[in-house]
Motif scaffolding. Structure first.
Motif, PDB file in Angstrom:
ATOM      1  N   VAL A  59      17.547 -56.028  36.252  1.00  0.00           N
ATOM      2  CA  VAL A  59      16.211 -55.806  35.689  1.00  0.00           C
ATOM      3  C   VAL A  59      16.143 -56.405  34.282  1.00  0.00           C
ATOM      4  CG1 VAL A  59      14.643 -54.027  34.794  1.00  0.00           C
ATOM      5  CG2 VAL A  59      15.664 -53.756  37.061  1.00  0.00           C
ATOM      6  N   GLU A  60      17.195 -56.152  33.501  1.00  0.00           N
ATOM      7  CA  GLU A  60      17.212 -56.684  32.129  1.00  0.00           C
ATOM      8  C   GLU A  60      17.210 -58.215  32.134  1.00  0.00           C
ATOM      9  OE1 GLU A  60      19.498 -52.855  30.102  1.00  0.00           O
ATOM     10  OE2 GLU A  60      20.647 -54.646  30.604  1.00  0.00           O
ATOM     11  N   GLU A  61      17.968 -58.795  33.064  1.00  0.00           N
ATOM     12  CA  GLU A  61      18.010 -60.262  33.150  1.00  0.00           C
ATOM     13  C   GLU A  61      16.668 -60.834  33.591  1.00  0.00           C
ATOM     14  OE1 GLU A  61      21.341 -61.073  35.708  1.00  0.00           O
ATOM     15  OE2 GLU A  61      22.754 -60.352  34.170  1.00  0.00           O
ATOM     16  N   ALA A  62      16.032 -60.162  34.577  1.00  0.00           N
ATOM     17  CA  ALA A  62      14.733 -60.634  35.066  1.00  0.00           C
ATOM     18  C   ALA A  62      13.720 -60.662  33.929  1.00  0.00           C
ATOM     19  CB  ALA A  62      14.236 -59.727  36.196  1.00  0.00           C
ATOM     20  N   ILE A  63      13.804 -59.693  33.046  1.00  0.00           N
ATOM     21  CA  ILE A  63      12.866 -59.612  31.927  1.00  0.00           C
ATOM     22  C   ILE A  63      13.221 -60.651  30.846  1.00  0.00           C
ATOM     23  CG2 ILE A  63      12.066 -58.131  30.048  1.00  0.00           C
ATOM     24  CD1 ILE A  63      12.498 -55.737  32.036  1.00  0.00           C
ATOM     25  N   ALA A  64      14.502 -60.707  30.507  1.00  0.00           N
ATOM     26  CA  ALA A  64      14.939 -61.621  29.443  1.00  0.00           C
ATOM     27  C   ALA A  64      14.691 -63.079  29.819  1.00  0.00           C
ATOM     28  CB  ALA A  64      16.417 -61.390  29.139  1.00  0.00           C
ATOM     29  N   SER A  65      14.909 -63.416  31.100  1.00  0.00           N
ATOM     30  CA  SER A  65      14.754 -64.815  31.514  1.00  0.00           C
ATOM     31  C   SER A  65      13.299 -65.258  31.458  1.00  0.00           C
ATOM     32  CB  SER A  65      15.306 -65.006  32.930  1.00  0.00           C
ATOM     33  OG  SER A  65      14.477 -64.327  33.851  1.00  0.00           O
ATOM     34  N   ARG A  66      12.376 -64.312  31.332  1.00  0.00           N
ATOM     35  CA  ARG A  66      10.964 -64.683  31.196  1.00  0.00           C
ATOM     36  C   ARG A  66      10.480 -64.517  29.767  1.00  0.00           C
ATOM     37  NH1 ARG A  66      12.277 -63.472  36.036  1.00  0.00           N
ATOM     38  NH2 ARG A  66      11.347 -64.573  37.801  1.00  0.00           N
ATOM     39  N   GLY A  67      11.435 -64.421  28.862  1.00  0.00           N
ATOM     40  CA  GLY A  67      11.092 -64.420  27.440  1.00  0.00           C
ATOM     41  C   GLY A  67      10.643 -63.087  26.885  1.00  0.00           C
ATOM     42  N   TYR A  68      10.853 -62.010  27.612  1.00  0.00           N
ATOM     43  CA  TYR A  68      10.478 -60.691  27.099  1.00  0.00           C
ATOM     44  C   TYR A  68      11.732 -59.922  26.713  1.00  0.00           C
ATOM     45  CZ  TYR A  68       5.719 -61.303  28.890  1.00  0.00           C
ATOM     46  OH  TYR A  68       4.453 -61.747  29.119  1.00  0.00           O
ATOM     47  N   ARG A  69      11.540 -58.819  26.009  1.00  0.00           N
ATOM     48  CA  ARG A  69      12.664 -57.950  25.689  1.00  0.00           C
ATOM     49  C   ARG A  69      12.608 -56.727  26.591  1.00  0.00           C
ATOM     50  NH1 ARG A  69      12.555 -55.746  20.632  1.00  0.00           N
ATOM     51  NH2 ARG A  69      10.441 -56.508  20.271  1.00  0.00           N
ATOM     52  N   ALA A  70      13.753 -56.332  27.105  1.00  0.00           N
ATOM     53  CA  ALA A  70      13.787 -55.243  28.086  1.00  0.00           C
ATOM     54  C   ALA A  70      14.128 -53.907  27.429  1.00  0.00           C
ATOM     55  CB  ALA A  70      14.807 -55.545  29.175  1.00  0.00           C
ATOM     56  N   ALA A  71      13.421 -52.863  27.844  1.00  0.00           N
ATOM     57  CA  ALA A  71      13.773 -51.495  27.440  1.00  0.00           C
ATOM     58  C   ALA A  71      13.819 -50.677  28.735  1.00  0.00           C
ATOM     59  CB  ALA A  71      12.744 -50.937  26.475  1.00  0.00           C
ATOM     60  N   VAL A  72      15.026 -50.548  29.270  1.00  0.00           N
ATOM     61  CA  VAL A  72      15.161 -49.875  30.564  1.00  0.00           C
ATOM     62  C   VAL A  72      15.630 -48.435  30.347  1.00  0.00           C
ATOM     63  CG1 VAL A  72      16.252 -49.944  32.845  1.00  0.00           C
ATOM     64  CG2 VAL A  72      15.763 -52.075  31.628  1.00  0.00           C
ATOM     65  N   ALA A  73      14.862 -47.503  30.881  1.00  0.00           N
ATOM     66  CA  ALA A  73      15.225 -46.084  30.762  1.00  0.00           C
ATOM     67  C   ALA A  73      15.470 -45.506  32.152  1.00  0.00           C
ATOM     68  CB  ALA A  73      14.118 -45.310  30.065  1.00  0.00           C
ATOM     69  N   THR A  74      16.201 -44.414  32.190  1.00  0.00           N
ATOM     70  CA  THR A  74      16.506 -43.750  33.455  1.00  0.00           C
ATOM     71  C   THR A  74      15.835 -42.387  33.467  1.00  0.00           C
ATOM     72  OG1 THR A  74      18.655 -44.832  33.482  1.00  0.00           O
ATOM     73  CG2 THR A  74      18.396 -42.942  34.912  1.00  0.00           C
ATOM     74  N   ARG A  75      15.260 -42.022  34.578  1.00  0.00           N
ATOM     75  CA  ARG A  75      14.677 -40.683  34.701  1.00  0.00           C
ATOM     76  C   ARG A  75      15.280 -39.985  35.920  1.00  0.00           C
ATOM     77  NH1 ARG A  75       8.438 -40.458  35.128  1.00  0.00           N
ATOM     78  NH2 ARG A  75       8.631 -41.283  33.019  1.00  0.00           N
ATOM     79  N   LEU A  76      15.875 -38.819  35.682  1.00  0.00           N
ATOM     80  CA  LEU A  76      16.571 -38.108  36.761  1.00  0.00           C
ATOM     81  C   LEU A  76      15.640 -37.229  37.589  1.00  0.00           C
ATOM     82  CD1 LEU A  76      19.753 -36.903  34.838  1.00  0.00           C
ATOM     83  CD2 LEU A  76      19.648 -38.667  36.583  1.00  0.00           C
ATOM     84  N   SER A  77      14.605 -36.738  36.931  1.00  0.00           N
ATOM     85  CA  SER A  77      13.808 -35.701  37.563  1.00  0.00           C
ATOM     86  C   SER A  77      12.358 -36.146  37.729  1.00  0.00           C
ATOM     87  CB  SER A  77      13.886 -34.448  36.682  1.00  0.00           C
ATOM     88  OG  SER A  77      13.402 -33.368  37.341  1.00  0.00           O
ATOM     89  N   PRO A  78      11.709 -35.969  38.872  1.00  0.00           N
ATOM     90  CA  PRO A  78      12.264 -35.395  40.096  1.00  0.00           C
ATOM     91  C   PRO A  78      13.302 -36.322  40.733  1.00  0.00           C
ATOM     92  CG  PRO A  78      10.053 -36.247  40.495  1.00  0.00           C
ATOM     93  CD  PRO A  78      10.294 -36.348  39.026  1.00  0.00           C
ATOM     94  N   ALA A  79      14.245 -35.729  41.433  1.00  0.00           N
ATOM     95  CA  ALA A  79      15.324 -36.503  42.043  1.00  0.00           C
ATOM     96  C   ALA A  79      14.787 -37.460  43.093  1.00  0.00           C
ATOM     97  CB  ALA A  79      16.347 -35.560  42.665  1.00  0.00           C
TER      98      ALA A  79
END
Lengths: 171, 253
Positions: free
Chosen positions: A68-88
């Protein structure tokens, strides 16, 4: 700038959704239902993505995050990827397209959730859920092993066409 | 939630989460999973059949994932800022808070199924309660983990039924395995007075269905895992788990 930006915005969003699962490459993270939020900020050039992990220990999650980070970076954007556990995460979030792609790939798509919710206090014997063979469609199939090559899959065999196959377990 | 006004006393290391939980309690949940994952990994290439290699490896992987999420949170909650690797690889034996059941050396397959059945039955009840944890990370990890552990419990159930109701040999070894793990159960029970009766009821129903007798009351009990007291096996387990990381600090691939 802004006219171009609109296309680019949709494009980067699509690129994120189309990131493939490294273990099951016919599925995108959108098919799996992993993307909770996706926000492209044209002003700052930041793409915020929130994903829900599948299994706690699934090694594919780290690869997915990097992709995901690479897909974003390769298009000239900066990636901010977060994880959400809930709801599972649940296999109920898998798209119809994803289920069909799985079946064509030879993996039985997840059915209704059943794990650990048997009506009797002690479930006896192997799973009696009806799972259709992805090759011939027969529901006369049996479970060979509750764990397949990855945490998310079980091993089954078709009693009609005799083909062994994997099932994406419903959770 | 109701303690919003009185929380000032603990404001050092203030978390963005409303509730407060005891980091040592979370550490216990994490260490149970981490240490048992290490033991389950020992079955790879040694299980009775290849499907079981996969099964025990996958169960260990689920537990490792749970441990990682919880350890990361512990490092934030206790204010030390240690990450999951620091907690897994740089703590010494007395700092581990797992119950002694999970550090027991690998026995035969029946022993593993007895351990897995009791362990998952208890962990499932603990996790069900932790889903309501005031700490949203702990609640989130628990929410995922209940599904996984329900499946682990089911897997152990299938095997205990098969072994108990199988041949004379499998039945005798399953029965002996229940005797061997019995001294380690009070630690699980004392840990969770609410869930323990439910877990026990589940396991006893499985044993009845398998035609296995309840083992006699053990003459001694393991004690102290939750306060950092461990058996001889623990040092060897940690040496194997930690030596690579300690030999090459900060290495990655």
């Amino acid at each position: 700038m802004s006219a171009v930006a609109t296309t680019t915005q949709a494009e980067v969003a699509r690129a994120v959704r189309e990131v493939a699962d490294p273990e099951i490459p016919v599925l995108t993270i959108d098919d799996l239902g992993l993307v909770r939020e996706l926000d492209v900020d044209e002003d700052t050039g930041v793409v915020q993505v929130t994903i829900t992990p599948t299994y706690s220990g699934c090694p594919a999650m780290e690869v997915i995050r990097r992709s995901v980070e690479e897909a974003i970076a390769s298009r000239g954007y900066r990636a901010a990827v977060a994880t959400r556990l809930s709801p599972a995460w649940t296999t109920d979030w898998m798209s119809a397209r994803g289920r069909e792609a799985l079946r064509r790939f030879g993996i039985a798509p997840p059915g209704e959730r059943a794990a650990g919710q048997a009506s009797r206090p002690v479930p006896v014997g192997l799973s009696r859920r009806q799972v259709a063979c992805p090759t011939c469609g027969s529901t006369a199939t049996e479970e060979l092993s509750r764990f397949g090559s990855t945490a998310c899959k079980a091993l089954r065999r078709c009693l009609e066409c005799r083909e062994p196959f994997e099932e994406f377990k419903p959770i | 939630m109701t303690e919003a006004g009185s929380g000032a006393a603990t404001a050092a290391g203030a978390s963005r989460h409303a509730g407060r939980v005891d980091p040592l309690v979370v550490l216990g949940l994490a260490d149970d999973a981490l240490v048992y994952a290490q033991r389950l990994g020992e079955w790879l290439t040694r299980a009775p059949e290849i499907e079981e290699d996969m099964a025990l490896g996958n169960i260990g992987l689920d537990l490792l994932g749970q441990a990682r999420g919880l350890l990361t949170r512990v490092g934030e909650l206790d204010g030390t800022g240690r990450d999951e690797d620091a907690l897994a690889f740089w703590r010494d034996e007395r700092e581990f808070r797992n119950v002694q059941l999970v550090e027991r050396p690998r026995g035969d397959f029946a022993h593993e199924m007895a351990r897995l059945l009791w362990f998952s039955a208890h962990r499932l009840e603990r996790l069900r309660q932790e889903q309501q944890s005031p700490d949203e990370v702990v609640a989130g990890v628990a929410g995922k983990a209940v599904k996984e552990v329900a499946y682990h419990r089911d897997h152990a159930t299938q095997w205990v039924l098969r072994l108990g109701d199988g041949t004379e040999e499998s039945r005798a070894r399953m029965q002996q395995a229940l005797v061997d793990v019995a001294p380690y159960l009070p630690e699980l029970t004392e840990d969770d007075p609410v869930g323990a009766p439910v877990a026990r009821e589940y396991v006893e129903a499985v044993l009845a269905e398998a035609g296995l007798g309840a083992p006699p009351e053990p003459r001694w009990h393991a004690r102290g895992g939750r306060t950092g007291i461990h058996s001889e096996a623990m040092g060897f387990l940690l040496a194997e788990m930690q030596h690579l990381h300690r030999t090459h600090p900060g290495a990655s691939w």
